[in-house]
Design a protein around this motif. Structure first.
Motif, PDB file in Angstrom:
ATOM      1  N   ARG A 229     -27.823 -27.010 -37.765  1.00 15.02           N
ATOM      2  CA  ARG A 229     -26.940 -27.009 -36.587  1.00 15.02           C
ATOM      3  C   ARG A 229     -27.517 -27.725 -35.365  1.00 15.02           C
ATOM      4  O   ARG A 229     -26.788 -28.356 -34.616  1.00 15.02           O
ATOM      5  CB  ARG A 229     -26.558 -25.558 -36.229  1.00 15.02           C
ATOM      6  N   VAL A 230     -28.812 -27.599 -35.145  1.00  9.68           N
ATOM      7  CA  VAL A 230     -29.399 -28.240 -33.956  1.00  9.68           C
ATOM      8  C   VAL A 230     -30.636 -29.066 -34.283  1.00  9.68           C
ATOM      9  O   VAL A 230     -31.311 -29.574 -33.374  1.00  9.68           O
ATOM     10  CB  VAL A 230     -29.748 -27.203 -32.850  1.00  9.68           C
TER      11      VAL A 230
ATOM     12  N   ASN B 314     -29.039 -40.387 -29.509  1.00  8.42           N
ATOM     13  CA  ASN B 314     -28.846 -39.568 -28.312  1.00  8.42           C
ATOM     14  C   ASN B 314     -27.765 -38.519 -28.544  1.00  8.42           C
ATOM     15  O   ASN B 314     -27.856 -37.390 -28.058  1.00  8.42           O
ATOM     16  CB  ASN B 314     -28.462 -40.440 -27.107  1.00  8.42           C
ATOM     17  N   GLY B 315     -26.746 -38.909 -29.277  1.00  8.63           N
ATOM     18  CA  GLY B 315     -25.616 -38.010 -29.532  1.00  8.63           C
ATOM     19  C   GLY B 315     -26.038 -36.766 -30.300  1.00  8.63           C
ATOM     20  O   GLY B 315     -25.716 -35.637 -29.907  1.00  8.63           O
ATOM     21  N   TRP B 316     -26.770 -36.954 -31.383  1.00 10.19           N
ATOM     22  CA  TRP B 316     -27.250 -35.796 -32.149  1.00 10.19           C
ATOM     23  C   TRP B 316     -28.168 -34.937 -31.285  1.00 10.19           C
ATOM     24  O   TRP B 316     -28.072 -33.705 -31.287  1.00 10.19           O
ATOM     25  CB  TRP B 316     -27.995 -36.248 -33.413  1.00 10.19           C
ATOM     26  N   PRO B 321     -28.097 -29.241 -25.489  1.00  9.25           N
ATOM     27  CA  PRO B 321     -27.480 -28.001 -25.021  1.00  9.25           C
ATOM     28  C   PRO B 321     -25.967 -28.067 -24.808  1.00  9.25           C
ATOM     29  O   PRO B 321     -25.398 -27.097 -24.331  1.00  9.25           O
ATOM     30  CB  PRO B 321     -28.186 -27.769 -23.684  1.00  9.25           C
ATOM     31  N   LEU B 322     -25.320 -29.190 -25.185  1.00  6.19           N
ATOM     32  CA  LEU B 322     -23.868 -29.260 -24.927  1.00  6.19           C
ATOM     33  C   LEU B 322     -23.116 -28.114 -25.598  1.00  6.19           C
ATOM     34  O   LEU B 322     -22.152 -27.583 -25.033  1.00  6.19           O
ATOM     35  CB  LEU B 322     -23.302 -30.598 -25.398  1.00  6.19           C
ATOM     36  N   ASN B 344     -20.047 -36.397 -32.075  1.00  6.69           N
ATOM     37  CA  ASN B 344     -21.308 -35.912 -32.618  1.00  6.69           C
ATOM     38  C   ASN B 344     -21.126 -34.796 -33.629  1.00  6.69           C
ATOM     39  O   ASN B 344     -21.958 -34.616 -34.521  1.00  6.69           O
ATOM     40  CB  ASN B 344     -22.216 -35.415 -31.488  1.00  6.69           C
ATOM     41  N   ALA B 345     -20.054 -34.032 -33.461  1.00  3.74           N
ATOM     42  CA  ALA B 345     -19.825 -32.908 -34.368  1.00  3.74           C
ATOM     43  C   ALA B 345     -19.658 -33.393 -35.798  1.00  3.74           C
ATOM     44  O   ALA B 345     -19.878 -32.650 -36.748  1.00  3.74           O
ATOM     45  CB  ALA B 345     -18.604 -32.114 -33.926  1.00  3.74           C
TER      46      ALA B 345
END
Lengths: 451, 451
Positions: A229-230, B314-316, B321-322, B344-345
């Protein structure tokens, strides 16, 4: 001194009953809350609790299991979070008066990932001052007169006390493996950078977020759920491996590493490890040592100054934010922190660079060992938890993996002086899945039930 | 629209007068405060100011200079701090309503180091939302109807407006070099990891803290002072080089890199760069290009997808914390951030690993270029600052250095449409000192006065 009964309660063995409607995450949580109500006054694992939110989350999880749609294998799992890791609903106090009541603006990456996976954040757990040496209030559930170890004190003691099946901790020197050993639980220090440290008050290059638990299965499930997930630390590949915990696999060759810990280990602890080695050999595993393998001897040499080198690196990397805290409120820092600052103030950037270069050499030496064996075994600590709450023990067996960045697991297989003691199995960088397979096999062969 | 007069006021040229007792840091500061009072309502470079504390710090600095005992070359220097970087005496708001009024518990590493060196933290400067794309209020001092660029908007505009001689910024794509170009100032993006990012709300693997200034000398002095006190990012060697700015040195060979920016650059901008190249050649510098050098051609190929790859990485790394901000207050995030999250999802950890591997290949390709030339030149932006405040411009000339991690400097040598435009000089990883020497020589040869 009052006594409590340590109890390892895995989560993964409960989920079949959730699916069958015979149990639910809410009921599972209530049993944990009952334990907390009974024993937390003695154990002091928590800095703060959010029982209301935990119950609400457990109810939603119960619905998902009832509908056959859990978000993940850890949906409904109550988790304790080391209090250097930010949570949007509870303060993050870092074991320091400087952070008393401090509110973050967010959940740390691991906390956000755990919530996304359906896990229940039950509370924040006691850490030593800024995850370093100054102990706080937690006691060892096996003997309340002894330390639970540190710095992940509350997360480890909470698992042993049955407050939650999994606690999140960190290790930059020995802060996962040592408390796992002292509390008789499974400790997993992943490969360097495997789990995203975003939102942890933790800036050390050899620190890593890890999992303290009642079972290997829970450890793997939690680490995998977070990484998916992160991810890992920015720029790192994150925890590698399949969604399902790799099943036990016999290694052909393992290395016995004495590390600088051997000279300090108790006679009984060394005897217990020797006996375990004998049993592994009797099952057909080849065990290489410094006496008969040059690569092992080289690693033993390389890690000799592991603690001193780690202190040097960690020390420079602590210059900030300690300088900022000192300017703000010097009296709020412990004597240990003042001493650390005094020592570090003498370091230069060049000293730090030299230390990094030395660490690289040690890492290269360990990496070569992968051509000689599939895993490494040693003790998790020099003996059982020391008596007293004034310190949290020492890390000569743990500094090597922290410095090298390789993954390590502590298995609660030994007992000395009626107290638990761990066998440490170490693997190779980014081969965490292989380490789980070998640790699972070793646990089984040595009579453990921690799969 | 009102007009103000941009003015580059270096700090290093003022210190001789401090020593001689003809000027003082307090008087230098008061002149900056007068500029702020006059023009800040137009420029809007600041989010917050702490004039009282700045004056007190300037008085102490004035005493030290009077006694001939400045703490460093930057003792008494007023500095603006990009508002994603924590300060214990001012909120850190990150250009987001989510962080409105948020108080950190400490100074960030660079801020702590600057204060230790005697520098004066005058205020927090405007950043785009979380240092990404959504612009905030700042205007370009050269033309108040134009953007100052971003994300280090206020730090760049504040230097151009004469509010402070140095602003601290960050760059993960083009956030130092592009605003430096738009505001006609010197921009320095150091090697990856050269300056400690501790205490910056900034978790991207290719982001770096850098310096916006009126002179190369001030940039070097600030970067060196920071690195010596708090080092680079944990595990990185930190900024390499001597205490004194390396003096100008003619390179024998430089590479002209077109980058993906060439196709988007204005005709005038390309002409300006071509003219500069001609002048460098006339001084005896060999200039290699994609047309005549295979290594250059390989790098041009490698950086073709630099922006797309950077956005992916950068997106991943922004997933957290987005995700936590979105859970807390989705309406407080811009449409840009929601779009970014939606994109990014769809990414997986495996996608991210593949992107990291691609970046490694590009880095290796660029590193080989060091055998062919001593520096690389290109434009800093596709043209002068665009008209309007609804965006902050684009980064096709900047993404390569961000992705590769090499150091880059923007020199304010060109003018197009009565607006400034920068020449970008790029160096090689950890060779920031060599880059300063070459940039200094180029500035001098091309008629600049920014040493």
């Amino acid at each position: 001194m009052a006594k409590i009964t340590p109890e390892l309660i895995p989560f993964h063995t409960a989920t079949a009953a959730f699916s069958a409607g015979k149990d639910s995450p809410r009921e599972y949580l209530e049993r944990r809350i009952a334990k907390i109500e009974a024993d937390e006054p003695q154990v002091r694992a928590f800095v703060s609790l959010n029982i209301d939110r935990a119950r609400a989350a457990a109810d939603m999880s119960s619905d998902r299991w009832k509908q056959g749609q859990p978000l993940s294998a850890i949906d409904g799992m109550p988790v304790g979070i080391k209090d250097i890791i930010e949570t949007v609903d509870m303060p993050t106090e870092c074991g320091s008066p400087i952070y008393k009541g401090w509110q973050s603006n967010r959940d740390a990456a691991v906390v956000a990932a755990l919530r996304e996976a359906g896990a229940i954040i039950i509370g924040k757990t006691v850490t030593t001052e800024f995850a370093a040496m100054e102990p706080r209030a937690t006691r060892n559930p096996w003997d309340l007169g002894r330390t639970p170890g540190g710095s992940s004190s509350g997360s480890a003691a909470g698992v042993a006390a049955g407050f939650f099946p999994v606690g999140i901790g960190t290790q930059a020197l020995g802060s996962l493996i040592r408390p796992a050993s002292y509390n008789g639980i499974v400790g997993f220090k992943p490969s360097q950078g495997a789990l995203n440290r975003g939102g942890a008050i933790d800036y050390l290059s050899q620190s890593v977020i890890g999992v303290l638990s009642a079972s290997l299965e829970d450890s793997w499930n939690v680490a995998h759920a977070i990484a998916q997930r992160v991810g890992g630390d920015p720029g790192f590949p994150g925890l590698m491996g399949p969604a399902q915990r790799p099943l036990g696999k016999m290694p052909r060759t393992i290395a016995l590493l004495q590390t600088p810990g051997w000279d300090q280990a108790s006679f009984a602890a060394k005897r217990l490890l020797d006996d375990a080695i004998t049993r592994l050999k009797s099952r057909g595993v080849t065990v290489i040592t410094r006496a008969d393998d040059k690569a092992v001897a080289e690693v033993e040499m390389a890690v000799t100054n592991g603690i001193a080198l780690s202190h040097k690196i960690n020390g420079w990397e602590w210059l900030w934010p300690l300088n900022s805290f000192k300017t703000r409120d010097a009296a709020a820092l412990s004597k240990f922190m003042h001493d650390r600052m005094a020592t570090n103030a003498k370091m230069t950037l060049d000293d730090y660079r030299a230390a990094l270069a030395e660490r690289e050499t040690i890492r290269a030496s360990y990496a070569k060992l992968a051509e000689h064996c599939e895993a490494v075994v040693t003790l998790s600590a020099i003996g059982p938890a020391p008596v007293g709450l004034h310190g949290t023990g020492t890390s000569p067996f743990n500094a090597p993996a922290s410095m090298i960045g390789n993954p390590a697991i502590s298995l609660p297989l030994f007992t000395e002086d009626s107290m638990p003691l761990g066998l440490q199995v170490m693997g190779f960088l980014h081969k965490d899945a292989d380490l789980f397979a070998i640790a699972g096999w070793i646990d089984d062969v040595l009579g453990g039930t921690h799969a």
